[in-house]
Motif scaffolding. Structure first.
Motif, mmCIF file in Angstrom:
data_model
loop_
_atom_site.group_PDB
_atom_site.id
_atom_site.type_symbol
_atom_site.label_atom_id
_atom_site.label_comp_id
_atom_site.label_asym_id
_atom_site.label_seq_id
_atom_site.Cartn_x
_atom_site.Cartn_y
_atom_site.Cartn_z
ATOM 1 N N ALA A 22 9.206 -43.998 5.601
ATOM 2 C CA ALA A 22 8.449 -44.086 6.847
ATOM 3 C C ALA A 22 7.311 -43.082 6.883
ATOM 4 N N VAL A 23 7.554 -41.877 6.365
ATOM 5 C CA VAL A 23 6.512 -40.849 6.361
ATOM 6 C C VAL A 23 5.356 -41.258 5.453
ATOM 7 N N LEU A 24 5.660 -41.707 4.230
ATOM 8 C CA LEU A 24 4.594 -42.179 3.361
ATOM 9 C C LEU A 24 3.862 -43.342 3.993
ATOM 10 N N GLY A 25 4.625 -44.266 4.569
ATOM 11 C CA GLY A 25 4.015 -45.436 5.177
ATOM 12 C C GLY A 25 3.095 -45.107 6.332
ATOM 13 N N SER A 26 3.440 -44.087 7.096
ATOM 14 C CA SER A 26 2.588 -43.704 8.221
ATOM 15 C C SER A 26 1.246 -43.170 7.747
ATOM 16 N N ALA A 62 5.592 -39.649 17.100
ATOM 17 C CA ALA A 62 4.842 -40.642 17.877
ATOM 18 C C ALA A 62 4.701 -40.093 19.289
ATOM 19 N N GLY A 63 3.551 -39.487 19.550
ATOM 20 C CA GLY A 63 3.381 -38.827 20.839
ATOM 21 C C GLY A 63 4.345 -37.664 20.955
ATOM 22 N N ALA A 64 5.112 -37.647 22.052
ATOM 23 C CA ALA A 64 6.073 -36.566 22.271
ATOM 24 C C ALA A 64 7.402 -36.815 21.568
ATOM 25 N N ARG A 73 -7.517 -41.206 5.321
ATOM 26 C CA ARG A 73 -8.653 -40.370 5.726
ATOM 27 C C ARG A 73 -8.323 -39.593 6.990
ATOM 28 N N ARG A 74 -7.768 -40.273 7.993
ATOM 29 C CA ARG A 74 -7.452 -39.605 9.258
ATOM 30 C C ARG A 74 -6.400 -38.519 9.062
ATOM 31 N N GLY A 75 -5.476 -38.739 8.142
ATOM 32 C CA GLY A 75 -4.427 -37.749 7.904
ATOM 33 C C GLY A 75 -4.855 -36.624 6.987
ATOM 34 N N GLY A 76 -6.120 -36.669 6.510
ATOM 35 C CA GLY A 76 -6.615 -35.604 5.647
ATOM 36 C C GLY A 76 -6.116 -35.668 4.224
ATOM 37 N N LYS A 99 -0.542 -50.041 17.182
ATOM 38 C CA LYS A 99 -1.615 -49.048 17.333
ATOM 39 C C LYS A 99 -1.115 -47.723 17.905
ATOM 40 N N LYS A 100 0.168 -47.419 17.650
ATOM 41 C CA LYS A 100 0.712 -46.138 18.089
ATOM 42 C C LYS A 100 0.197 -45.023 17.167
ATOM 43 N N PRO A 101 -0.401 -43.970 17.715
ATOM 44 C CA PRO A 101 -0.845 -42.867 16.855
ATOM 45 C C PRO A 101 0.354 -42.090 16.310
ATOM 46 N N LEU A 102 0.421 -41.974 14.985
ATOM 47 C CA LEU A 102 1.552 -41.311 14.347
ATOM 48 C C LEU A 102 1.082 -40.103 13.554
ATOM 49 N N THR A 103 1.888 -39.072 13.556
ATOM 50 C CA THR A 103 1.701 -37.939 12.655
ATOM 51 C C THR A 103 3.042 -37.674 11.984
ATOM 52 N N THR A 104 3.061 -36.756 11.030
ATOM 53 C CA THR A 104 4.306 -36.451 10.333
ATOM 54 C C THR A 104 4.509 -34.948 10.269
ATOM 55 N N SER A 105 5.729 -34.561 9.966
ATOM 56 C CA SER A 105 6.065 -33.144 9.868
ATOM 57 C C SER A 105 7.097 -32.948 8.772
ATOM 58 N N GLN A 106 6.954 -31.837 8.029
ATOM 59 C CA GLN A 106 7.919 -31.524 6.983
ATOM 60 C C GLN A 106 9.264 -31.152 7.596
#
Length: 285
Positions: free
Chosen positions: A269-273, A41-43, A175-178, A64-71
């Protein structure tokens, strides 16, 4: 006097990743350990199941926090393997999320190749409890004294016979996460259609069917679970993310109708994001 490795059974550790979303009592009973993925979430970086829960992740999405994930990082896998060696295991089998959805398998294979012990990596080509059931099958095989090759084969067989069908409130997150093509995502806004998604044989998320209402979509999910049991499924899991009521009602319905265990658990949490709040899913093996 210590017993040499040659004079005792080889012990095989089974490790999966946190997207498996296995209920804790099931995971412990099967002797499966977990490497966690990360939510960004951001930094800020959160290790799921350690720094962030699915509920907290859903709250960030609602804000509305922009979230990404990482392995998991190589160090995460190295740490998990070292814990297995310290606990007296000799070899390990890693049963992991589809390589089409995450780089987790690639990272694990790099670590496995560098290990001086036997480490098998199984690309489940799925996620959620469809992956979880495969990891549990591996755990039971390992507890039965099978070799790493046999444990990996048990995981691959369970994964190949697994299925996952899910409904989300919005396809925009995928869609946004590809994880879903723009054309398929557009179906969610056309004529009020409710696409039911699945994970195909290549491990990718695709549209399985399209229905007119949420009630009809939930009915389709229930029918997929019934069909799976008729085809020999040994267990069903119902997932939710955010609001659990619809998933709980579906799980209760299935428990009245089928004669196999029906588990209810939050998606990780990762799947949910990636799917957003409102998820209801059925998975089986």
């Amino acid at each position: 006097m210590s017993i040499s490795k040659q004079n005792r059974a080889i012990r095989v550790a089974v490790i999966t990743d946190s997207t498996a979303s296995i209920p804790e009592h099931v995971r412990i009973a099967a002797g499966v350990n977990v490497v966690n993925l990360h939510v960004l979430a951001g930094a800020q970086s959160f290790q799921e199941n350690v720094d962030i829960t699915p509920t907290e992740c859903a709250q960030l999405i609602a804000q509305k926090k922009p979230l990404t994930t990482s392995q998991p990082t190589p160090a995460d896998f190295e740490r998990a393997l070292q814990q297995a060696w310290d606990a007296g295991f000799d070899e390990a089998v890693l049963v992991l999320i589809s390589s089409a959805l995450s780089g987790t398998v690639s990272t694990a294979r790099t670590v496995a190749e560098a290990s001086d012990r036997t480490v098998q990596v199984v690309d489940s080509q799925t996620s959620g409890m469809a992956l979880g059931f495969a990891a549990v099958a591996a755990g039971r095989a390992a507890a039965g004294g099978l070799s790493a090759d046999e444990v990996a084969a048990a995981a691959a067989l369970a994964a190949a016979g697994s299925g996952a069908y899910f409904l989300v409130d919005s396809l925009d997150h995928l869609r946004r996460g590809g994880r879903l093509g723009a054309g398929a995502a557009a179906l969610g806004t056309l004529l009020g259609l409710k696409p039911i998604l699945t994970i195909d044989d290549s491990g990718k998320i695709v549209v399985s069917s399209k229905v007119r209402s949420r009630a009809a979509a939930l009915g389709h999910l229930a029918q997929h679970a019934r069909d799976a049991v008729e085809a020999g499924a040994s267990g069903i899991a119902v997932h939710y993310f955010g609001e659990p009521d619809r998933a709980r009602a579906l799980a209760d319905e299935l428990r009245r109708e089928v004669q196999v265990p029906v588990y209810l658990s939050s998606a990780s949490a990762v799947l949910g994001s990636h799917v957003g709040p409102g998820l209801v899913a059925v998975t089986f093996a």
